[in-house]
Design a protein around this motif. Sequence first.
Motif, short mmCIF file in Angstrom:
data_model
loop_
_atom_site.label_atom_id
_atom_site.label_comp_id
_atom_site.label_asym_id
_atom_site.label_seq_id
_atom_site.Cartn_x
_atom_site.Cartn_y
_atom_site.Cartn_z
N THR A 35 32.76 36.62 46.98
CA THR A 35 33.76 36.65 45.96
C THR A 35 33.20 36.01 44.48
N SER A 36 32.64 37.10 43.53
CA SER A 36 31.79 36.94 42.26
C SER A 36 32.03 35.41 41.23
N ASP A 37 30.95 35.45 40.73
CA ASP A 37 30.74 33.68 40.02
C ASP A 37 31.33 34.42 38.80
N GLN A 38 32.45 35.42 38.73
CA GLN A 38 33.03 36.15 37.01
C GLN A 38 34.33 35.10 37.12
N GLU A 39 34.90 34.99 36.36
CA GLU A 39 36.03 34.54 35.89
C GLU A 39 37.18 35.98 35.97
N VAL A 40 38.39 35.72 37.07
CA VAL A 40 39.41 36.84 36.56
C VAL A 40 40.54 36.69 35.94
N ARG A 41 40.17 38.04 34.91
CA ARG A 41 40.51 38.42 33.39
C ARG A 41 42.08 38.75 33.31
N TRP A 42 42.84 39.32 34.56
CA TRP A 42 43.83 39.54 34.67
C TRP A 42 45.31 39.13 34.04
N CYS A 43 46.77 39.70 33.78
CA CYS A 43 47.12 38.77 33.08
C CYS A 43 48.33 37.99 34.31
N PRO A 44 48.20 36.60 33.97
CA PRO A 44 49.37 35.99 35.11
C PRO A 44 50.19 36.59 36.20
N GLY A 45 50.05 36.39 36.94
CA GLY A 45 51.07 37.35 37.61
C GLY A 45 50.68 39.18 38.00
N CYS A 46 49.57 39.01 37.63
CA CYS A 46 49.61 40.68 37.63
C CYS A 46 49.36 40.87 39.28
N GLY A 47 49.51 41.94 39.76
CA GLY A 47 50.14 42.73 41.29
C GLY A 47 47.99 42.54 41.37
N ASP A 48 47.31 42.91 40.48
CA ASP A 48 45.73 43.43 41.04
C ASP A 48 45.32 41.65 42.21
N TYR A 49 46.07 40.79 41.54
CA TYR A 49 44.97 39.51 42.51
C TYR A 49 45.34 39.36 43.55
N ALA A 50 46.63 39.74 44.06
CA ALA A 50 47.04 39.88 45.66
C ALA A 50 45.92 41.24 46.19
N VAL A 51 45.81 41.64 45.77
CA VAL A 51 45.32 43.15 46.34
C VAL A 51 43.13 42.27 45.90
N LEU A 52 43.33 42.34 45.03
CA LEU A 52 42.21 41.53 44.96
C LEU A 52 41.59 40.47 46.14
N ALA A 53 42.36 39.18 45.90
CA ALA A 53 42.33 38.52 47.69
C ALA A 53 42.72 38.73 49.40
N ALA A 54 43.19 39.97 48.45
CA ALA A 54 43.15 40.67 50.20
C ALA A 54 42.69 41.43 50.20
N VAL A 55 41.31 42.08 49.63
CA VAL A 55 40.29 42.63 49.89
C VAL A 55 38.75 41.87 50.14
N GLN A 56 39.08 40.82 49.59
CA GLN A 56 38.21 39.47 49.70
C GLN A 56 38.22 39.75 50.72
N GLY A 57 39.58 39.09 51.51
CA GLY A 57 39.87 38.65 52.46
C GLY A 57 39.20 38.85 53.71
N PHE A 58 39.49 40.41 53.80
CA PHE A 58 39.64 41.36 54.47
C PHE A 58 38.25 41.88 54.94
N LEU A 59 37.27 42.06 53.97
CA LEU A 59 35.67 42.72 53.85
C LEU A 59 35.03 41.98 55.00
N PRO A 60 35.47 40.11 55.53
CA PRO A 60 34.56 40.16 56.20
C PRO A 60 34.56 40.66 57.48
N ASP A 61 35.43 41.02 58.13
CA ASP A 61 35.92 41.14 58.56
C ASP A 61 36.08 42.70 59.28
N LEU A 62 35.34 43.35 58.43
CA LEU A 62 33.96 44.50 58.62
C LEU A 62 32.90 44.93 58.91
N GLY A 63 32.21 43.14 58.92
CA GLY A 63 31.52 42.77 59.73
C GLY A 63 29.61 43.67 59.03
N LEU A 64 30.00 44.80 57.64
CA LEU A 64 29.01 44.70 57.04
C LEU A 64 28.33 44.13 56.27
#
Lengths: 366, 631
Positions: free
Chosen positions: A36-65
């Motif tokens: 998670t970077s230090d940048q403030e996320v600026r999508w509209c409230p309720g945007c589906g992008d938040y969920a995808v971002l959270a899923a990607v941020q949550g999933f990347l550690p599993d790759l062990g890269l």
Amino acid sequence: MTSTPQSIDLGMPRSGLADVPGLAADATKQTKKDFTSDQEVRWCPGCGDYAVLAAVQGFLPDLGLRRENIVFVSGIGCSSRFPYYLDTYGMHSIHGRAPSIATGLATSRPDLSVWVVTGDGDALSIGGNHLIHALRRNVNITILLFNNKIYGLTKGQYSPTSDPGTITKSSPAGSIDTPFNPVSLALGAEASFVARTMDSDRAHLTEVLRQAAEHRGAAFVEIYQNCPIFNDGAFQLIKDRDSQAARLVRLVDGEPVTAGLEDSRQVLVREPNGSVVFVPEAEASGRPVVVHDAADPNPTAAFALSRLDDGTMTHVPMGVFRNIDRPTYDDLVRDQVRSAVDGAGRPADDASLDALLRGSDTWTVT
Amino acid sequence: MTTTPAQLDKVVIRFAGDSGDGMQLTGDRFTSDTAALGNDLSTLPNFPAEIRAPQGTLPGVSSFQLHFADHDVLTPGDSPDVLVAMNPAALKANLADVPRGATIIVNTDEFSKRNLSKVGYTVSPLEDGSLESWQVKPVALTSITVEALAEFDGLTRKEKERAKNMFALGLLSWMFSRTTAGTEAFLKSKFADQPEILAANLAALYAGLHYGETTEEFAVRYEVAPAAMPPGTYRNITGNTALAYGFIAASHRSGLPLVLGSYPITPASDILHVLSSQKRHNVMTLQAEDEIAGIGMALGAAFGGALGLTTTSGPGVALKSETIGLAVSLELPLVIVDVQRGGPSTGLPTKTEQSDLLQAMFGRNGESPVPIVAPQSPADCFDIALEAVRMATVYRTPVFVLSDGYLANGSEPWRIPAVSELPDIPVDFTTEPNAQDDDGNAVFHPYLRDSETLARPWAVPGTPGLEHRIGGIEKANLTGNISYDPDNHDLMVRLRAEKVAGIEVPDLEVDDPSGSADVLVLGWGSTYGPIAAATRETRSLGMRVARAHLRHLNPFPANLGEVLRAYPRVVVPEMNTGQLALLLRAAYLVDIQSVTQVRGLPFTTAELVQALTTAVDAGRPSVSATNGATR
């Protein structure tokens, strides 16, 4: 830098991450926070992008890269702000061109896990050419296409996936464009990995992302994503708990293709003319049931599955349509360079370059 | 019959024929054999855009002109001393360029009624006396070739006819005392797998040589002594090959792998061809789906730490413009080669022009400065590639190389440099954090600039701890975070401009033997040869002319303004309608006499001599009213 050793050829497909350095075995486990970077996320409230971002941020550690070996490249549009919010390397490029930039990066740097984040306008309108060529070449990149069936950043015009008749600022009388089915398009371009998932289904999204990341070659993932401002509820029929059961077709490799639950369960069967159709489970016995085979080298069956959704969302397949192993562009490019260097018998040096410059036709002036 | 060769100091030969007659190959071989004899030379291939225009028609005429001499050669020559015309179309298309008294060798076999009428001759020009002012040498090239190959039973008549270009080459080689050893070696390697074709071509070549020796038609043969050139090992090289080799050398000297992203386009494609055959030097060539993807791939590779290169012509630059702007914003090294051709739009794909200077300078949205360099000769293309890579890597910026169709396909002798003596191009990737945050933690600021060059750090993916995001959206100074702050944008625009303006560029050298010339002639790019030749001629006529040539067009050399102001008149010849003149007037507020033509061909020496004479005359108070008014 630790690097994963070259995989031994056991006849198994190489992972898309085979050449990407992983964390040392004793390294501290990464968490979502690490990505998670230090940048403030600026999508509209309720945007589906938040969920995808959270899923990607949550999933990347599993790759062990290693974080530094991951790169996200995006184009232009709401979704293309994605790289700013991930603490990896990233490039927010220009409209539609991310696949070409990612191709140059992935081809020259096999040690990177390269991701493209794009939207329906970015990938299918202005960047359509680059998308299909990246897929046909089978470059080792993972393309996440956020499909909200609308232009968001330019404030609400119809997109190449908008349903016919969609009323927008630029189509006050209704959109007259025939929409693309992104999965059909990707299959038509002979993509080696094609999947569809949804912003609101975290578990499914994560599982699809995992398979996409491990696929060697171009992995295409369409993510249905809700735009609460300009196209709210576009996917409500398959998000609503009551209506989704009959409509969602969850593709499971090796299993019959079905829709609906229990008594109302339907099974996909093949008609004598080769087309496929859903019939009530009770009527399926004795008929050729379609069993999903994502590894089928022939894309015909996967294409037929992609056509189950005729635009009405009566039946919407979700999951991995296709996952086949075929040579990747970047591996082939590097192989040609390697064999040219090997064939020369010694690495390029001053002497070999001197010989190139001299050529075969010289004369000397004294 | 034996003849004693007459000595000549220079010769211009033009081979002209149908596109399918092999004129480019004939010219190439004659050039190679001429180079081997130590003559200085310059060549000008001229061919139609159509791959095969209808046979025997004017649009199908392809030609190759070669100028060789016992002294340094600056141009491919204004007008041929010898024209080889393989058919009526070749004669008709080229006759206007051939001065009266010159030699014309015609292939009489092709002067049939049908071929004559194809190009509008009602009577054969060989028979109506219209060529009386020239020395016409009629040779039945086709039938003699076929006869010479009578014993080759395995070949069809058509195959035998195709060897007529080798017969012509043999004949010209005899006329100008060339050796054919190089051509023999070339044929042996080209037709190694086709022994009968090889033998036939060699037989045709020898037949041409013997024909010159035995027929009385050619009473004179000529010799041109070797030119006095600086000691060294030489080869002949075209501009496109020299550019390709220059980038390979730059890759080697910088230690960066070369990644070319390119889409085929005339007249730049040969760079792609040459580089794609040099994978052995760690060169990756990615043939993209379009021009935009070509530069995208190169930029992506540059982000990853490679030497990114894209090659194209004017129409391709138009498509790449948005990505060039992105590279300006990202401040990553990238080289864009524009081999200019006639425009606008598709224009004249196979003809030369210098009309993309303003496109390179300004053809992007926003304030988007890009350095520009231009090679002045085919061999200089090698050096300019290294210079472009130096600028790109030191200053982290896209750089334009403006070549053109004339340089691309033209060739000249090149003194081959030793690789170990080429300029070093040191590249330092950033590997450590370069700043501290408010809490004192070490952090990386991707837009913290070098105080001297104003270049930003190049930290490539894979470098731990320096993870960062860059993009085309305006970035905050230092941190690179998205910023819409008005003052920050103003600052960033000015910093980018200052960085490019501050690129170190060598001073402009002026060639002014008198030290106080009446006229300065200033050029850029491929006009170097014609300008230098015209300068030499005007000086020999007693005029005081100074000459300078720009290889750096953005930024200009620091002393350029001073140079311009030192001369009463400045003449700027360009193959456009005055693009450099516009920039010079704007930058230095000096008067410029713009001399332009856009005929798709290089300037002739004669037309530049005329322009310089006019400029010199204009400064003379004694010019009479009767002859001073017309120009």
